[in-house]
Design a protein around this motif. Structure first.
Motif, short mmCIF file in Angstrom:
data_model
loop_
_atom_site.label_atom_id
_atom_site.label_comp_id
_atom_site.label_asym_id
_atom_site.label_seq_id
_atom_site.Cartn_x
_atom_site.Cartn_y
_atom_site.Cartn_z
N ASP A 26 0.84 -1.19 0.00
CA ASP A 26 0.00 0.00 0.00
C ASP A 26 0.88 1.25 0.00
OD1 ASP A 26 -1.95 1.90 0.31
OD2 ASP A 26 -2.87 0.98 2.06
N ALA A 27 0.62 2.15 -0.94
CA ALA A 27 1.38 3.40 -1.01
C ALA A 27 0.55 4.59 -0.53
CB ALA A 27 1.85 3.66 -2.44
N GLY A 28 -0.70 4.32 -0.10
CA GLY A 28 -1.57 5.42 0.29
C GLY A 28 -2.06 6.19 -0.92
N ARG A 29 -2.97 7.13 -0.69
CA ARG A 29 -3.48 8.00 -1.75
C ARG A 29 -4.14 7.22 -2.88
NH1 ARG A 29 1.74 12.17 -2.14
NH2 ARG A 29 1.90 12.49 0.11
N GLY A 30 -4.67 6.03 -2.55
CA GLY A 30 -5.34 5.22 -3.55
C GLY A 30 -4.41 4.51 -4.50
N PHE A 71 4.75 3.34 -8.91
CA PHE A 71 3.37 3.54 -8.47
C PHE A 71 2.40 2.98 -9.49
CE2 PHE A 71 5.45 7.11 -6.21
CZ PHE A 71 4.99 6.85 -4.93
N PHE A 72 1.31 2.40 -8.99
CA PHE A 72 0.23 1.91 -9.84
C PHE A 72 -1.09 2.08 -9.12
CE2 PHE A 72 3.88 -0.72 -11.02
CZ PHE A 72 3.81 -0.79 -12.40
N ASN A 103 0.28 -6.49 2.98
CA ASN A 103 -0.83 -5.65 3.45
C ASN A 103 -2.13 -6.44 3.36
OD1 ASN A 103 0.83 -2.97 1.86
ND2 ASN A 103 0.61 -3.18 4.06
N TYR A 104 -2.56 -6.97 4.48
CA TYR A 104 -3.72 -7.85 4.50
C TYR A 104 -4.97 -7.18 3.94
CZ TYR A 104 -7.05 -11.33 6.18
OH TYR A 104 -8.04 -12.28 6.25
N HIS A 105 -5.12 -5.88 4.20
CA HIS A 105 -6.34 -5.18 3.78
C HIS A 105 -6.46 -5.07 2.26
CE1 HIS A 105 -3.28 -2.00 3.89
NE2 HIS A 105 -4.01 -1.38 2.97
N TYR A 160 7.63 8.09 -0.86
CA TYR A 160 7.50 9.49 -1.26
C TYR A 160 8.76 10.23 -0.82
CZ TYR A 160 2.60 8.37 -2.05
OH TYR A 160 1.43 7.81 -2.51
N PRO A 161 9.84 10.14 -1.61
CA PRO A 161 11.15 10.66 -1.17
C PRO A 161 11.18 12.16 -0.90
CG PRO A 161 11.19 10.04 -3.50
CD PRO A 161 9.91 9.51 -2.92
N LYS A 162 10.44 12.97 -1.66
CA LYS A 162 10.48 14.42 -1.43
C LYS A 162 9.89 14.77 -0.07
CE LYS A 162 10.48 15.92 -6.26
NZ LYS A 162 9.79 16.71 -7.31
N GLU A 163 8.81 14.09 0.30
CA GLU A 163 8.22 14.34 1.61
C GLU A 163 9.16 13.89 2.72
OE1 GLU A 163 4.33 12.75 1.99
OE2 GLU A 163 3.53 13.88 0.30
#
Length: 228
Positions: free
Chosen positions: A114-118, A141-142, A160-162, A212-215
């Protein structure tokens, strides 16, 4: 040849050591905020085996992707060891450990988290007896549904089980490995020994694979200012 491995990219905090093909120790603990204790656990393991960090010929680090805090801690530790002891480091993407464990189950493996943000963050691997295990598509990212369609001939695996129900919602015939498999240091040591010996990463280029390397650069700057 002794290897000391560490992976703190996920909820599974993992340490391992090998002497040639012999496993000296392997520890996996799944706890939130456990990465802060990794150095304590390592000291206990070394003491139990009557070893010191300097006894190892090289270090293996799971590069991620994954937890900002876990990766920052593990990379700080390994960099300190390598710099002070002048020992080499092999940095390997943590997804390699999942693909390695399933290499005999499928010749094509798609690993994602999971990368977040959908979005999800995924990579693909191929295995054959002649060339061994190799990454065929680097981490990117996909959208989950796009990843499933693009690599539908692969076996899918995630920790990520979810996400499992979502996989079957989009592609009910997807070949999804039925259990969660976590990144682990022992598998990374075996990958390093088999495929990465001599492929060392210089300390000035040793960096985690942040999602998210910039963050993360902003967070690192904030942490540095707090310490002043």
């Amino acid at each position: 040849m002794k290897l000391l491995g560490m992976d703190c990219s996920s909820l599974n905090i993992s340490l391992a050591a090998m002497d040639n093909d012999e496993v000296i120790f392997s520890l996996n603990r799944k706890r939130k905020k456990a990465a802060a204790k990794v150095i304590v656990w390592l000291e206990e393991l070394l003491k139990d085996k009557k070893l010191e960090v300097n006894d190892f010929d090289m270090f293996v680090i799971g590069a991620g992707p994954g937890s900002f805090t876990g990766l920052r801690i593990s990379f700080s530790i390994i960099k300190a060891f390598a710099f002070s002891l002048k020992k080499p480091v092999i940095s390997i993407g943590s997804f390699y450990s999942l693909a390695y464990k399933l290499r005999k189950k499928s010749s094509k493996i798609a690993v994602f988290c999971d990368a977040g943000r959908g979005l999800i963050y995924g990579a693909t691997f191929r295995f054959d007896e002649k060339e061994g295990l190799r990454k065929s598509r680097k981490e990117s990212f996909f959208k989950l549904e796009d990843f499933l369609r693009k690599f539908k001939d692969h076996m899918f695996v995630t920790y990520n089980y979810h996400l499992r129900d979502e996989v079957l919602f989009f592609e009910e015939k997807a070949r999804l490995w039925p259990k969660n498999i976590w990144p682990d240091a022992l598998s990374l040591c075996r990958v390093a020994k088999k495929y990465f010996l001599g492929k060392f990463t210089s300390l000035d280029r040793l960096q985690p694979l942040y999602i998210y390397p910039k963050e993360c650069q902003v967070r690192n700057l904030f942490i540095a200012k707090e310490k002043k």
